[in-house]
Enzyme design. Structure first.
Site, PDB file in Angstrom:
ATOM      1  CD  GLU A 606     -43.889 -33.291  96.515  1.00 17.73           C
ATOM      2  OE1 GLU A 606     -42.688 -33.588  96.715  1.00 17.73           O
ATOM      3  OE2 GLU A 606     -44.496 -32.419  97.150  1.00 17.73           O
ATOM      4  CE  LYS A 682     -34.660 -36.723  89.999  1.00 16.20           C
ATOM      5  NZ  LYS A 682     -34.581 -38.192  90.198  1.00 16.20           N
TER       6      LYS A 682
END
Length: 814
Positions: A606, A682
């Protein structure tokens, strides 16, 4: 009438025998006290017999040790020398008999079963005299006068008709304290000394209790009663307060050595409550078997009372296509085994009848293979049966609880938790009563299996998750601090204990099965750590075979990320702050995800985007629920957002970089952030979560600094970066007049991904994005007109560590 039985540790220690005296003399009703041999004596009697039968004169020294054991014990418990001398003289007659028997065995180098029984009987015959002398006003009886056996099979069995009548006759007038040697009996016809099997003193007590309709049978030992599991394997195991007779029988038959298994039936038949108590903890309640059946309480909703195991298990597997429908084939198997004295404690058969697995001890399995191979030689030769196969190195676990009956999901949960921990079930059995689920597994997984089952069925006070923390810099250090601070809260509120069993920094690593105190972890690693090599600590962590194991990667190291496949393949969940694996070539990323899925473990990351913000999970949840992600637009670098927020007329670009470093928001080499490559990773991760195949090379990156700024070391970089102050200030002033700000934006739309420094006006959500905050706009089929917005701190050790912590909790919840 009460019957009390005391074991060898109770009888053979100073504290134990003093407590026996206290317990027995406090009784206000007639009491029969059954005693075992002094601790170690029976084993030494077996040893001395074997030595004498083999012609080894060393038997004399073992015999001397038996004599000395009794004499030392007498000297320790009896202060009156006259009394102790008299007692020793009483015992000397028995020792003289024993010397004569062993001398004869030594000379002829042979011992018969009858002679062996005679020798073993001396342990209880000696100890009962010691106890009778020590306890006030006690009368000694010889159990051979009233417990009788038949010798009709391979082992003597109790003749209950003759035994019960004689017990009643013997103790009819007893109103005080009777001392009885356990374990020994006599043949009903010949009067020859026989024994009731190792542990038979419990059986002696049960036989007497049943014959006399005793109010209670108490077995005093050196443990607190029946435990939820073996406390030597599961330190969190605790005493089971109440069991039914059937539950106790199941636990005894499958390795719980608290009570000799035949003990239970006689008291069950008369519904006599059986108490298991600790001689060395007189105030502890212990376990109650039987009695008020309405008190059949269970502390977990699945009805599991306890676990027990047999660590010496082998499977003899008989298979063949010609077994199908052959009536009597199994009878042949079992008759043959019984005729050869081979005991089978578990049977598993396929519904097609093509295979039968017989579970037994290692030694019995070897013997069974030989006799079965001889008996079925013709069938094996023709191919009707396959060669008899043995699987060694196994262990059997029994999950026991009467209230498991009709409880949905017990077996499902059992198999699921074992599978998630990489434990394969070789064979299993469950009767229609649903009181015992028995599983055969690889012996090396026994401790791991017992631990995870004990935790998962709430037999432990806490569920334990074992963590290896790799990387203890800013993020890893903050994580360790948070784990320490939340430890008590998680145990009290969630019944969850996060146990750090491994830690690694860039130079050393340490693994400890008992857990690691991380308060001064740097010093501990320096003094006790091994030299750090990722392959080494990975191998050690795998070999340690921890249950509920989680590897936590707080590094940015490519070698550490390369370990994930190995860890997942060994059923170790991975929580990663490291972005390398999740942004690796898609085939590698997909393989890791699939491995985690196949193994029933978690691969969570996460914090790879947005630090502690729930971005990845949110996208995943949207896709899993049937939504389609149309567009992602995001500011994903807290460092770069901080830098461009700090740009001002009096704060040049080069100074904002230093400010980010001082605030702990950037990497040690800030060019890792300034390059934009971290944002590319990302974005790749987010787009993959949205269900699309994308690689780093598919993202169009528009750098805002020339390649020359990425050459040389950081010192060289800071010597030239001021050259960018004026161009950035000029651009800032121009955008200010236009009512715009600079934002480093990652974008995916129409199947295309890009990362660039772009101006945004006041109408854009990114315009007012302050400090090091991140923001993600997710446009989907459901969130179309108004995109979903996720915003918050996107950099910093504490928030990133908190995100890692949250992933660990998610793993713990599976």
């Amino acid at each position: 009438m009460k019957v009390l039985k005391f074991g060898g540790t109770s009888v053979g220690t100073v504290e134990g025998i003093h407590n026996i005296k206290t317990i027995v003399e406090a009784e206000t009703t007639p009491v029969i006290v059954v005693v075992s041999a002094l601790k170690t004596v029976t084993n030494n009697l077996v040893k001395v017999t074997q030595l004498a039968a083999s012609g080894d004169a060393y038997y004399k020294y073992v015999l001397e040790e038996i004599v000395d054991t009794h004499h030392r014990h007498i000297d320790e418990i009896i202060d009156d020398t006259v009394v102790s001398t008299s007692l020793k003289q009483q015992l000397s007659g028995l020792f003289d008999e024993l010397v004569g028997i062993l001398r004869g065995i030594f000379l002829i180098k042979e011992v018969t079963p009858k002679t062996e029984d005679a020798i073993l009987s001396y342990g209880e015959r000696l100890s009962s005299r010691v106890v009778q002398q020590f306890v006030s006003n006690a009368t000694l009886y010889d159990s051979r006068d009233f417990i009788f056996t038949d010798n009709k099979g391979q082992k003597p069995s109790v003749n209950f008709a003759a035994t019960n009548a004689r017990i009643r006759e013997t103790f009819e007038a007893e109103k005080g304290i009777a001392i009885v040697p356990g374990f020994i009996a006599s043949d009903v016809e010949s009067g020859v000394t026989t024994t009731l099997g190792r542990g038979g003193s419990d059986y002696t007590a049960a036989i007497i209790a049943a014959a006399l309709d005793a109010s209670v049978l108490e077995i005093w030992t050196d443990v607190d009663g029946f435990m939820t599991a073996d406390p030597r394997i599961i330190p969190s195991a605790y005493t089971i307060e109440h069991l039914t007779y059937s539950e106790a029988t199941e636990l005894c038959n499958f390795g719980a050595k608290v009570v000799y298994p035949p003990t239970i039936f006689p008291v069950f038949a008369k519904r006599i409550p059986l108490y298991i108590k600790n001689t060395f903890r007189l105030d502890f309640k212990g376990s109650i078997i039987g009695g008020d059946e309405g008190k059949d309480l269970c502390v977990n909703e699945m009805g599991v009372k306890g676990l027990t195991s047999i660590n010496d298990t082998s499977i003899v597997h008989i298979s063949g296509m010609n077994m199908v429908g052959v009536i009597g084939i199994n009878r042949r198997f079992f008759t043959l085994l019984a005729d050869n004295g081979i005991s089978t404690f578990m049977v598993a058969q396929t519904s097609s009848e093509t295979g039968t697995s017989l579970c037994m001890t290692h030694d019995d399995a070897i013997k069974a293979q030989q006799v079965l191979s001889r008996e079925f030689a013709q069938e094996i030769a023709t191919g009707a049966l396959n060669p008899i196969n043995i699987i060694h190195g196994l262990a059997t676990i029994a999950v026991v609880g009467k209230q498991m009956k009709n409880k949905l999901g017990v077996a499902g949960r059992l198999y699921s938790i074992l599978g998630r921990n990489g434990i394969n079930v070789k064979a299993s059995a469950q009767g229609a009563e649903e009181m015992n689920i028995s599983l055969v597994i690889d012996k090396r997984h026994l401790s791991k299996a017992l631990s995870v089952i004990h935790d998962s069925f709430f037999l432990s006070q806490h569920k334990v998750v074992n963590l290896f923390i790799c990387g203890i810099g800013t993020v890893g250090g903050s994580l360790l601090k948070q784990l320490r601070e939340q430890r008590e809260s998680l145990m009290n509120k969630r019944r969850l204990r996060l146990n750090v069993v491994g830690v690694a920094n860039s130079k050393q690593y340490i693994i400890d099965q008992n857990g690691i105190d991380t308060t001064d972890i740097d010093n501990l690693l320096q003094t006790c750590g091994k030299p750090n090599n990722p392959q080494d600590f990975c191998a050690d962590f795998v070999d340690a075979n921890f249950y509920n194991a989680v590897f936590v990667d707080c590094t940015a190291n490519e070698s550490v990320a390369a370990l994930y496949a190995e860890l997942l393949n060994h059923n170790i969940s991975v929580v990663a702050a490291n972005k390398i694996a999740a942004s690796a070539p898609y085939s590698e990323y997909s393989r890791l995800k699939q491995t985690a899925l196949n193994k029933g473990v978690k691969f969570l990351y996460e914090t790879n985007a947005g630090a502690g913000l729930p971005i990845i999970k949110t996208i995943s949840d949207l896709v899993d629920s049937g939504d389609e992600i149309i567009r992602i637009e995001a500011v994903l670098s807290g460092t770069l957002n901080f830098i461009f927020n700090k740009l001002a007329a009096d704060v040049p670009f080069s100074q904002t970089i230093r400010m980010a470093m001082e605030a702990g928001l950037s990497e040690p080499d800030p060019r890792q952030d300034l390059s934009g490559k971290d944002v590319v990773r990302k974005l790749v991760i987010l787009v993959r979560e949205a269900g699309h195949i994308v690689n780093i090379d598919d993202v169009v990156l528009q750098p805002f600094m020339e390649p020359s700024y990425f050459e040389g070391d950081t010192e060289h970089f800071f010597s030239i970066v001021e050259q960018l102050d004026e161009p950035f200030e000029t651009r800032r002033r121009q955008l200010e007049t236009e009512g715009k700000k600079l934002r480093f934006i990652a974008q995916w739309a129409d199947g295309k991904a890009s990362v660039a420094l772009r101006p945004v006006d006041k109408t854009h959500p990114f315009y007012n994005l302050e400090d090091s905050n991140n923001m993600v706009l997710i446009t989907s089929t459901r969130y179309n007109t108004y995109p979903m917005v996720i915003q918050g701190y996107g950099a910093g050790a504490d928030v990133t560590a908190a995100g890692v912590f949250a992933d660990i909790i998610r793993v713990a919840n599976i």
